[in-house]
Design a protein around this motif. Sequence first.
Motif, PDB file in Angstrom:
ATOM      1  N   ILE A 232       0.870  -1.178   0.000  1.00 10.20           N
ATOM      2  CA  ILE A 232       0.000   0.000   0.000  1.00 10.20           C
ATOM      3  C   ILE A 232       0.908   1.229   0.000  1.00 10.20           C
ATOM      4  O   ILE A 232       1.608   1.477   0.978  1.00 10.20           O
ATOM      5  CB  ILE A 232      -0.899   0.015   1.257  1.00 10.20           C
ATOM      6  N   LEU A 233       0.936   1.960  -1.093  1.00 16.14           N
ATOM      7  CA  LEU A 233       1.830   3.131  -1.194  1.00 16.14           C
ATOM      8  C   LEU A 233       1.128   4.367  -0.643  1.00 16.14           C
ATOM      9  O   LEU A 233      -0.087   4.517  -0.784  1.00 16.14           O
ATOM     10  CB  LEU A 233       2.195   3.378  -2.664  1.00 16.14           C
ATOM     11  N   ARG A 234       1.883   5.262  -0.050  1.00 12.97           N
ATOM     12  CA  ARG A 234       1.307   6.577   0.315  1.00 12.97           C
ATOM     13  C   ARG A 234       0.940   7.266  -0.999  1.00 12.97           C
ATOM     14  O   ARG A 234       1.538   6.996  -2.042  1.00 12.97           O
ATOM     15  CB  ARG A 234       2.357   7.417   1.053  1.00 12.97           C
ATOM     16  N   ALA A 235       0.007   8.186  -0.946  1.00 20.46           N
ATOM     17  CA  ALA A 235      -0.432   8.882  -2.160  1.00 20.46           C
ATOM     18  C   ALA A 235       0.758   9.510  -2.880  1.00 20.46           C
ATOM     19  O   ALA A 235       0.887   9.403  -4.103  1.00 20.46           O
ATOM     20  CB  ALA A 235      -1.448   9.956  -1.809  1.00 20.46           C
ATOM     21  N   GLU A 236       1.672  10.138  -2.109  1.00 18.50           N
ATOM     22  CA  GLU A 236       2.791  10.803  -2.761  1.00 18.50           C
ATOM     23  C   GLU A 236       3.741   9.803  -3.413  1.00 18.50           C
ATOM     24  O   GLU A 236       4.318  10.072  -4.463  1.00 18.50           O
ATOM     25  CB  GLU A 236       3.519  11.764  -1.813  1.00 18.50           C
ATOM     26  N   THR A 237       3.846   8.617  -2.838  1.00 15.17           N
ATOM     27  CA  THR A 237       4.684   7.581  -3.459  1.00 15.17           C
ATOM     28  C   THR A 237       4.009   7.091  -4.741  1.00 15.17           C
ATOM     29  O   THR A 237       4.636   6.991  -5.783  1.00 15.17           O
ATOM     30  CB  THR A 237       4.869   6.392  -2.497  1.00 15.17           C
TER      31      THR A 237
END
Length: 258
Positions: A232-237
């Motif tokens: 699960i990536l952070r939005a910025e990632t």
Amino acid sequence: MGVNFTPRFFVFKDFCVNDTVVISGDDARHIIKVLRYKPGDELKLSNGKDTEAVAVVEEIDAKQIIIKLKIIEKNKKPGIKPEITLFQSLLKGDKLDFILQKNTEIGVSKFRPIITERTIVELTQNKLLNRMQRWKKIAMEASKQCMRIDIPQILDVKGFDDSLKTVKDYDIAIIPWELENTCFIKDILVEAKNSNAESVAVFIGPEGGFSEEEISKAKKFGAVPVSLGPRILRAETAAIAVCTAIMYELGGMGGKDA
Ligand code: SAH
């Protein structure tokens, strides 16, 4: 071929060879005080859209901090391909600043801030105006730093539903969704490459992701939910990883059609 580090500055007008252009303000101060340019030195200009020029310093007024230059060369440059438009949900803090700066370097062409069901941050009208000003400054500074000819466009904020209505204008529209488990970004991009997609829309959600209802709405408008893998990536990632993948697969990224 090495990258030519002649500094480049933006002069927002169309210029022709033998034109005289004037630089003032912070750029002039930098050229005079830091770069210590003298008459006869050359630097590069861009009109911020599609034209680069070589200009020679003719006159320096160190008191008024004004520089007069003459255009000695002008080259039209093709736009970055693929043309990526990132539809990014507003995020808390300065995460959007980071996404903007990094994706300017990667080569994203347009940014559309959007408001989705789970967008947390609430911006008043004038807070939004301030953010838009800041984002435009970040885009220009990042373009200068990475020697981009054009400056990415920051479009007005839109609601998710309104944004979906523009999906038809793109060769391909993807909506990365962490619950998607059959369609993967690699497959979609290989398919897009085979169909010579040139304009790509990417939707990235807020910290809480997209709702199932938003995903089914997006499908109805032709956007394709894709998985970016099991983590699960952070939005910025996610915003940076997916635009990098698109630039790599569809844009060559450093290859012949960088
Ligand atoms: N809902 C999750 C994470 C949302 S991350 C949580 O609450 O932790 C924000 C955005 O990044 C998502 O809306 C989606 O667009 C994207 N994203 C993050 N990880 C992803 C993945 N593994 N596959 C597809 N999209 C992803």
